[in-house]
Design an enzyme around this catalytic site. Sequence first.
Site, PDB file in Angstrom:
ATOM      1  N   HIS A  67       9.239   0.978  10.908  1.00 58.41           N
ATOM      2  CA  HIS A  67       8.297   1.345   9.848  1.00 58.41           C
ATOM      3  C   HIS A  67       9.104   1.559   8.550  1.00 58.41           C
ATOM      4  O   HIS A  67       9.548   0.594   7.960  1.00 58.41           O
ATOM      5  CB  HIS A  67       7.508   2.572  10.322  1.00 58.41           C
ATOM      6  CG  HIS A  67       6.227   2.814   9.584  1.00 58.41           C
ATOM      7  ND1 HIS A  67       5.210   3.584  10.086  1.00 58.41           N
ATOM      8  CD2 HIS A  67       5.804   2.403   8.372  1.00 58.41           C
ATOM      9  CE1 HIS A  67       4.209   3.628   9.214  1.00 58.41           C
ATOM     10  NE2 HIS A  67       4.558   2.923   8.171  1.00 58.41           N
TER      11      HIS A  67
ATOM     12  N   ASN B  64       7.009   8.492   9.046  1.00 59.28           N
ATOM     13  CA  ASN B  64       6.604   7.316   8.286  1.00 59.28           C
ATOM     14  C   ASN B  64       7.784   6.684   7.560  1.00 59.28           C
ATOM     15  O   ASN B  64       8.068   5.511   7.732  1.00 59.28           O
ATOM     16  CB  ASN B  64       5.489   7.684   7.294  1.00 59.28           C
ATOM     17  CG  ASN B  64       4.806   6.468   6.727  1.00 59.28           C
ATOM     18  OD1 ASN B  64       5.473   5.571   6.211  1.00 59.28           O
ATOM     19  ND2 ASN B  64       3.489   6.395   6.850  1.00 59.28           N
TER      20      ASN B  64
ATOM     21  N   HIS C 234       8.672   3.788  15.707  1.00 59.86           N
ATOM     22  CA  HIS C 234       7.683   4.403  16.594  1.00 59.86           C
ATOM     23  C   HIS C 234       7.970   3.932  18.014  1.00 59.86           C
ATOM     24  O   HIS C 234       7.500   2.870  18.434  1.00 59.86           O
ATOM     25  CB  HIS C 234       6.257   4.007  16.182  1.00 59.86           C
ATOM     26  CG  HIS C 234       5.932   4.338  14.758  1.00 59.86           C
ATOM     27  ND1 HIS C 234       5.901   5.629  14.279  1.00 59.86           N
ATOM     28  CD2 HIS C 234       5.639   3.552  13.697  1.00 59.86           C
ATOM     29  CE1 HIS C 234       5.594   5.612  12.987  1.00 59.86           C
ATOM     30  NE2 HIS C 234       5.438   4.362  12.616  1.00 59.86           N
TER      31      HIS C 234
ATOM     32  N   GLU D  90       6.483  -4.229   6.065  1.00 60.51           N
ATOM     33  CA  GLU D  90       5.894  -2.945   5.677  1.00 60.51           C
ATOM     34  C   GLU D  90       6.716  -2.187   4.655  1.00 60.51           C
ATOM     35  O   GLU D  90       6.199  -1.625   3.711  1.00 60.51           O
ATOM     36  CB  GLU D  90       5.674  -2.072   6.917  1.00 60.51           C
ATOM     37  CG  GLU D  90       4.486  -1.128   6.821  1.00 60.51           C
ATOM     38  CD  GLU D  90       4.739   0.167   6.067  1.00 60.51           C
ATOM     39  OE1 GLU D  90       3.765   0.784   5.614  1.00 60.51           O
ATOM     40  OE2 GLU D  90       5.907   0.573   5.916  1.00 60.51           O
TER      41      GLU D  90
ATOM     42  N   ASP E 283       1.042   3.566  -0.870  1.00 59.64           N
ATOM     43  CA  ASP E 283       1.644   3.504   0.458  1.00 59.64           C
ATOM     44  C   ASP E 283       3.146   3.801   0.342  1.00 59.64           C
ATOM     45  O   ASP E 283       3.554   4.945   0.463  1.00 59.64           O
ATOM     46  CB  ASP E 283       1.337   2.125   1.066  1.00 59.64           C
ATOM     47  CG  ASP E 283       1.604   2.058   2.551  1.00 59.64           C
ATOM     48  OD1 ASP E 283       2.581   2.678   2.997  1.00 59.64           O
ATOM     49  OD2 ASP E 283       0.854   1.384   3.280  1.00 59.64           O
ATOM     50  N   ASN E 284       3.967   2.788   0.037  1.00 55.49           N
ATOM     51  CA  ASN E 284       5.397   3.049  -0.124  1.00 55.49           C
ATOM     52  C   ASN E 284       5.793   3.099  -1.584  1.00 55.49           C
ATOM     53  O   ASN E 284       5.140   2.493  -2.442  1.00 55.49           O
ATOM     54  CB  ASN E 284       6.224   1.994   0.608  1.00 55.49           C
ATOM     55  CG  ASN E 284       6.239   2.248   2.100  1.00 55.49           C
ATOM     56  OD1 ASN E 284       6.741   3.268   2.562  1.00 55.49           O
ATOM     57  ND2 ASN E 284       5.644   1.342   2.843  1.00 55.49           N
TER      58      ASN E 284
ATOM     59  N   ASN F 286       3.702   9.731   2.865  1.00 51.25           N
ATOM     60  CA  ASN F 286       4.026   8.367   3.267  1.00 51.25           C
ATOM     61  C   ASN F 286       5.389   7.974   2.704  1.00 51.25           C
ATOM     62  O   ASN F 286       6.383   8.655   2.928  1.00 51.25           O
ATOM     63  CB  ASN F 286       2.865   7.470   2.790  1.00 51.25           C
ATOM     64  CG  ASN F 286       2.799   6.148   3.486  1.00 51.25           C
ATOM     65  OD1 ASN F 286       3.819   5.531   3.794  1.00 51.25           O
ATOM     66  ND2 ASN F 286       1.606   5.664   3.726  1.00 51.25           N
TER      67      ASN F 286
END
Length: 362
Positions: A118, A170, A136, A50, A270-271, A225
Amino acid sequence: MLFRILFGIALAASTTFILKMVLYMGYHKTLWNHRPGKCHIVEGIDYGSEDMQTTKSGLTFITSGVNGGFFSQSYKEYYEKHKVRGRIMLFNMEKPEEGVKELTIIGNKFSYDDFYPHGISVLEDKGKVLLFVVVHRKEQDTVEKFEFLEKTLELKYLKTHTGTLAHVLNDVVATGPETFYATDYFYYRDSRHVLEALFGLHFGHILYYNGSDFTIASEPTYLANGFGLSKNGKFLYVVSSGGQKVMVFKRESNNRLTKVNEIPVDTVPDNLVVDPKTGDLLLGCHPIVFKTAHHLDNPVEPAASQVLMLHMDSNGTNLTGITELFSDDLELYGSTVATLYKNRMLIGTILHKMMYCEVNIL
Ligand SMILES: *[C@@H]1O[C@H](CO)[C@@H](O)[C@H](O)[C@H]1NC(C)=O
Ligand SMILES: *[C@@H]1O[C@H](CO)[C@@H](O)[C@H](O)[C@H]1NC(C)=O
Ligand SMILES: *[C@@H]1O[C@H](CO)[C@@H](O)[C@H](O)[C@H]1NC(C)=O
């Protein structure tokens, strides 16, 4: 008459809402696949990569196996069925032929039980490599700190940070061995987070941890994010996935953040990784969101992947152009991140594989 006016307003509002939703989901989009050079899937990662970050010497640390309360029941079932676990992986960009290795986490206070990693941030400090990882956990979200032991390929667990301001985190960006920023993505850890996503509620923030406490550092954000520090350290680039944009924040002397610019990207980023050489921004994106949604619901379903490079001006605040480095919907599902080292690039995903590419087009 009043009723007709109210009805007209409600109709216009709901039509706008539906239209916005349809555009966001990307039903209308067509992609053309292309690559920046030779690419291949890296063996050894089947369930996610991720987030990642690369050191000055090319060591790339990767989080694999994201999970958590806000994933769907079917995602969690897939995760259980395939015995996926949270892992931190290492890929050496200087020796790509060696492939990827898992790092063993040591320390008796560390628990692998609900280790769902994450976002990740790597800090090189006085010869040490420190990792900060958003996790998480079942009961709460945390930022956990590790030291990389290169000889034994281990990570020594050092410390867990959490607090009442940390809801659904995140990503994390270290600013020193004891300090960092983190994005608070959702406010609600339960199913009410769906409302935040759907209605564009700005219930998140960027948090700052000053060595003892979390504080709110920014204006309210919408699905903030991945993010990263500019080359000169003066700005923070923050992705708003819901807002389909990159926000540029100036760091004040007290580490508060003032927004100075917004860059719309017409895709769902996203990233974000800042290229240390040029200061440009690499974005892992979800170009067709309805496919990503299907993929999240049932990870065997394909989803599209896209990597954008945002070229920034010399001040680091304004966009000068965008290059699409990679686009694919055949081999790599659900790209979330990309990192560059020399002419080599790694692309990570939510719960799919990882791609290595040569980049010959920059
Ligand atoms: C960190 O922030 C807290 C809360 O604002 C404050 O009480 C504390 O003094 C700060 N610590 C440092 C090291 O700045
Ligand atoms: C940079 O962007 C800001 C905010 O959009 C704008 O006000 C400013 O004029 C831009 N500067 C340049 C040099 O383009
Ligand atoms: C950089 O910022 C300075 C001072 O704000 C401004 O004068 C200059 O035009 C900016 N340069 C670019 C390339 O935006």
